[in-house]
Write an enzyme that holds these catalytic residues in place. Structure first.
Site, PDB file in Angstrom:
ATOM      1  N   ARG A  82       5.178  29.371  19.690  1.00  0.00           N
ATOM      2  CA  ARG A  82       5.833  28.066  19.749  1.00  0.00           C
ATOM      3  C   ARG A  82       6.135  27.617  18.317  1.00  0.00           C
ATOM      4  NH1 ARG A  82       3.423  22.334  20.159  1.00  0.00           N
ATOM      5  NH2 ARG A  82       5.373  21.203  20.215  1.00  0.00           N
ATOM      6  N   HIS A 126      10.044  18.186  16.127  1.00  0.00           N
ATOM      7  CA  HIS A 126       8.642  18.027  15.733  1.00  0.00           C
ATOM      8  C   HIS A 126       8.634  17.155  14.471  1.00  0.00           C
ATOM      9  CE1 HIS A 126       4.445  19.926  16.241  1.00  0.00           C
ATOM     10  NE2 HIS A 126       4.328  18.996  15.304  1.00  0.00           N
ATOM     11  N   GLU A 171       5.117  15.423  21.102  1.00  0.00           N
ATOM     12  CA  GLU A 171       4.276  14.236  20.959  1.00  0.00           C
ATOM     13  C   GLU A 171       5.063  12.965  20.604  1.00  0.00           C
ATOM     14  OE1 GLU A 171       1.174  15.136  18.149  1.00  0.00           O
ATOM     15  OE2 GLU A 171       0.289  16.669  19.396  1.00  0.00           O
ATOM     16  N   ASN A 301      -0.694  18.768  24.626  1.00  0.00           N
ATOM     17  CA  ASN A 301      -1.467  19.041  23.412  1.00  0.00           C
ATOM     18  C   ASN A 301      -2.805  18.336  23.573  1.00  0.00           C
ATOM     19  OD1 ASN A 301       0.841  20.244  22.517  1.00  0.00           O
ATOM     20  ND2 ASN A 301       1.267  18.774  20.885  1.00  0.00           N
ATOM     21  N   TYR A 303      -6.763  17.856  22.003  1.00  0.00           N
ATOM     22  CA  TYR A 303      -7.718  18.109  20.923  1.00  0.00           C
ATOM     23  C   TYR A 303      -9.087  17.495  21.174  1.00  0.00           C
ATOM     24  CZ  TYR A 303      -3.891  19.889  18.115  1.00  0.00           C
ATOM     25  OH  TYR A 303      -2.849  20.650  17.649  1.00  0.00           O
ATOM     26  N   GLU A 359      -0.648  22.938  22.458  1.00  0.00           N
ATOM     27  CA  GLU A 359      -1.469  22.899  21.233  1.00  0.00           C
ATOM     28  C   GLU A 359      -2.916  22.659  21.610  1.00  0.00           C
ATOM     29  OE1 GLU A 359      -0.401  20.091  18.151  1.00  0.00           O
ATOM     30  OE2 GLU A 359       1.731  20.544  18.403  1.00  0.00           O
TER      31      GLU A 359
HETATM   32  O1  IFM Z   1      -0.681  19.262  13.021  1.00  0.00           O
HETATM   33  C1  IFM Z   1      -0.540  18.495  14.165  1.00  0.00           C
HETATM   34  C2  IFM Z   1       0.726  18.836  14.903  1.00  0.00           C
HETATM   35  O2  IFM Z   1       1.846  18.721  14.099  1.00  0.00           O
HETATM   36  C3  IFM Z   1       0.912  17.934  16.105  1.00  0.00           C
HETATM   37  N1  IFM Z   1      -0.272  17.904  16.916  1.00  0.00           N
HETATM   38  C4  IFM Z   1      -1.544  17.730  16.280  1.00  0.00           C
HETATM   39  C5  IFM Z   1      -1.701  18.695  15.111  1.00  0.00           C
HETATM   40  C6  IFM Z   1      -3.062  18.495  14.423  1.00  0.00           C
HETATM   41  O3  IFM Z   1      -3.161  17.212  13.920  1.00  0.00           O
END
Ligand code: IFM
Length: 457
Positions: A82, A126, A171, A301, A303, A359
Site C-alpha cells: 500500500r 495521504h 484517515e 487503520n 493502533y 495500517e
Molecule cells: O504515520 C502515520 C500514517 O501516516 C497514518 N496513520 C498513522 C501512522 C502512524 O502515526
C-alpha cells in the site's frame, strides 16, 4: 506452503500480507522532476512546526531507491504493498496541467511491483494537498473535492490498466482534526469550526473520486477508503466523560462510517459541529448519496485504544488520557483485543463486503547494534498479538482479506519527525541503508506461511 498449512493458519487462501507507506513520509525529492509544493512542504519549512525542525525533503529517499525497496519487499515474501501518490507530483497546481514525469514515476513503480508479484494498493490522498489548493481555502473549499476527482481520473486513466485496488482517502478524520483544530498537522489551522466543512468536503471528494475511478478505468476496479479507527472508551462512567467519549468517537470515526454506509451524519455530532462554528450549508442536496456511492472494501487503520475524559474550560475539547498499560514510543497503549473487537463491530454494523487492515504497527526506539542488526522484540510481539486478534476476527466471520503493517521502513512521522521508528526495516538515514529488523524477518515468515507460523495467544 502445503494445503494443510493453508487450512491450519486461520487466514483465507490468497490473503494479502503487505506493508504500507505514504508518499510524503518516504519519497523525498520534494522539488524534483516538476513536482509542485504540497501543504506538508510548506508546513515543515515553517519554523516551530516539526520536532528538531525536520522535513520530508529527503525522507527515506524512496524516489531514487524504489527498485531496491521493492526487491526487499519481495525478499520478505510480501505479496501486496500500500503506497500513496503525491498529488502535486502528478498535478502541480492541484488540477489541470499534468506533470507527466510524476505520473511516469508511479507507472514505473507499479510495473516494478507487478514484476515482483506484489499487488499494488494505491492511495490517492495521504495528506499532501497541493499548496496551490490550500491557497484557495484547501478542504474548506468545495472546489478542492472537484480537483481531487481530477486527480483520481488522471491517475485511473494512466494506471487503471494495472492497479486493481484504489483507496481514495487515508484517515480523513485525522486530516480534519489534526490539520484544522489542533494544528499539529498541515495546514496547521486552529479553527474547530472547520471540522464540518473540511470533513464533509473530504467525504464528497471520496464520492466524486470513486465515481471518477470507475468511469476512467478500462476494467472493473476495487475501490475503497481507509479510516482511522480505534476503540474509544470514557475515562469514567461520569456523564460528562461518557458524552466526551461519544463526541470524540463521532468526530474521529463514526461520522465518516455513518455518512459512507448510512447516508447521514449522526444528529448529535452535526449539532455539536454547528455549535462550534461549522455551517451545515456546506451539505448540498445529493451530497449524502454521493458520499455513500457503493464501494468494494473498507480499510481500517488500527493502533490503539483511546480513553477520553471531558476537558476543562468554557468550550471543552475532549482529552485523551494516557493509560497505565504498556505503551509504544508514541505513548499509545498496546491493546490488541481492540483490533478484534473493532473488526467485528464495524463488520456487523456496516457490512462492508471486504475489509483490509490498511495500517497497524508500532514505534519503538530501535538501535542498530554492533553486529549491524536491529532487535525489536516489542514490535515483533505487538505484531504477533495483533495478527492473532485479526485471526480471531476472521474466525468470527469478518471478511478480512489482507493486512498491511505500518510501515515498510522507518520514515518521516509527521510532526514528530524521524524519531519514532515504525518500520519493520530500519532506515539508517545518514546512509539510507536499509536493515531488516527482527520484526521484518518475523513478518516474512508469517507472509510465507500465510499465518501458519503464528502461535496461540
Ligand atoms: O504515520 C502515520 C500514517 O501516516 C497514518 N496513520 C498513522 C501512522 C502512524 O502515526
Amino acid at each position: 506452503m502445503n494445503g494443510q498449512q493453508r487450512m491450519a493458519s486461520g487466514f483465507p487462501e490468497g490473503f494479502l500480507w503487505g506493508t504500507a507507506t505514504a508518499a510524503y513520509q518516504i519519497e523525498g525529492a520534494h522539488t524534483e522532476d516538476g513536482k509542485g509544493e504540497s501543504i506538508w512542504d510548506r508546513f515543515t519549512h515553517t519554523p516551530g512546526t516539526i520536532e528538531r525542525g525536520e522535513t520530508g525533503d529527503v525522507a527515506a529517499d524512496h524516489y531514487h531507491r524504489w527498485q531496491d525497496d521493492l526487491d526487499l519487499m519481495s525478499r520478505l515474501n510480501l505479496n501486496a504493498y500500500r503506497f500513496s501518490v503525491a498529488w502535486p507530483r502528478i498535478l502541480p497546481d492541484g488540477y489541470g496541467r499534468v506533470n507527466e514525469a510524476g505520473l511516469d514515476f508511479y507507472s514505473r513503480l507499479v510495473d516494478g511491483m507487478l514484476a515482483r508479484g506484489i499487488e499494488p494498493f494505491l492511495t490517492l490522498y495521504h495528506w499532501d494537498l497541493p499548496q496551490a489548493l490550500q491557497d484557495r481555502g484547501g478542504w474548506a473549499n468545495r472546489d478542492t473535492a472537484k480537483a481531487f476527482a481530477d486527480l483520481a481520473a488522471t491517475a485511473a486513466r494512466r494506471l487503471g490498466d494495472r492497479v486493481s485496488h484504489w483507496i481514495t482517502l487515508n484517515e480523513p478524520g485525522v486530516a480534519s482534526v489534526l490539520g484544522h483544530v489542533t494544528g499539529e498537522h498541515a495546514p496547521g489551522a486552529h479553527e474547530p469550526g472547520l471540522i464540518l466543512p473540511v470533513s464533509h468536503h473530504l467525504l464528497v471528494s471520496h464520492g466524486m473520486a470513486t465515481q471518477a475511478i470507475r468511469a476512467e478505468s478500462p476494467r472493473p476496479m476495487s475501490v475503497g477508503i481507509t479510516l482511522n479507527t480505534g476503540v474509544v472508551e470514557p475515562a469514567s462512567d461520569r456523564e460528562d466523560d461518557v458524552v466526551a467519549a461519544r463526541l470524540f468517537e463521532g468526530v474521529w470515526q463514526s461520522m465518516f462510517l455513518e455518512a459512507l454506509y448510512r447516508k447521514a451524519y449522526p444528529d448529535e455530532i452535526l449539532t455539536v459541529l454547528q455549535m462550534i462554528g461549522g455551517s451545515a450549508d456546506v451539505i448540498l442536496p445529493g451530497d449524502m448519496e454521493l458520499i455513500a456511492t457503493p464501494t468494494d472494501f473498507l480499510g481500517v487503520n488500527y493502533y490503539t485504544r483511546m480513553i477520553i475524559r471531558a476537558g476543562a474550560g468554557s468550550t471543552p475539547l475532549p482529552e485523551i488520557v494516557t493509560p497505565g498499560g504498556p505503551l509504544t514510543e508514541m505513548g499509545w497503549e498496546v491493546y490488541p483485543q481492540g483490533l478484534r473487537d473493532l473488526l467485528i463491530r464495524v463488520s456487523a454494523t456496516y457490512k462492508p463486503g471486504v475489509m483490509y487492515v490498511t495500517e497497524n504497527g508500532a514505534a519503538y526506539p530501535d538501535m542498530l547494534n554492533e553486529r549491524g542488526e536491529v532487535a525489536d522484540p516489542d514490535r515483533l510481539r505487538y505484531l504477533e498479538r495483533h495478527f492473532l486478534a485479526a485471526r480471531e476476527a476472521i474466525q468470527a466471520g469478518v471478511p478480512l482479506k489482507g493486512y498491511f503493517v505500518w510501515s515498510f521502513m522507518d520514515n518521516f512521522e509527521w510532526a514528530k519527525g524521524y524519531r519514532p521508528r515504525f518500520g519493520v526495516v530500519y532506515t539508517d538515514f545518514p546512509t539510507q541503508r536499509r536493515i531488516v529488523k527482527e520484526s521484518g524477518r518475523f513478518l516474512a515468515e508469517i507472509a510465507a506461511t500465510n499465518g501458519a507460523a503464528l502461535g496461540e495467544e
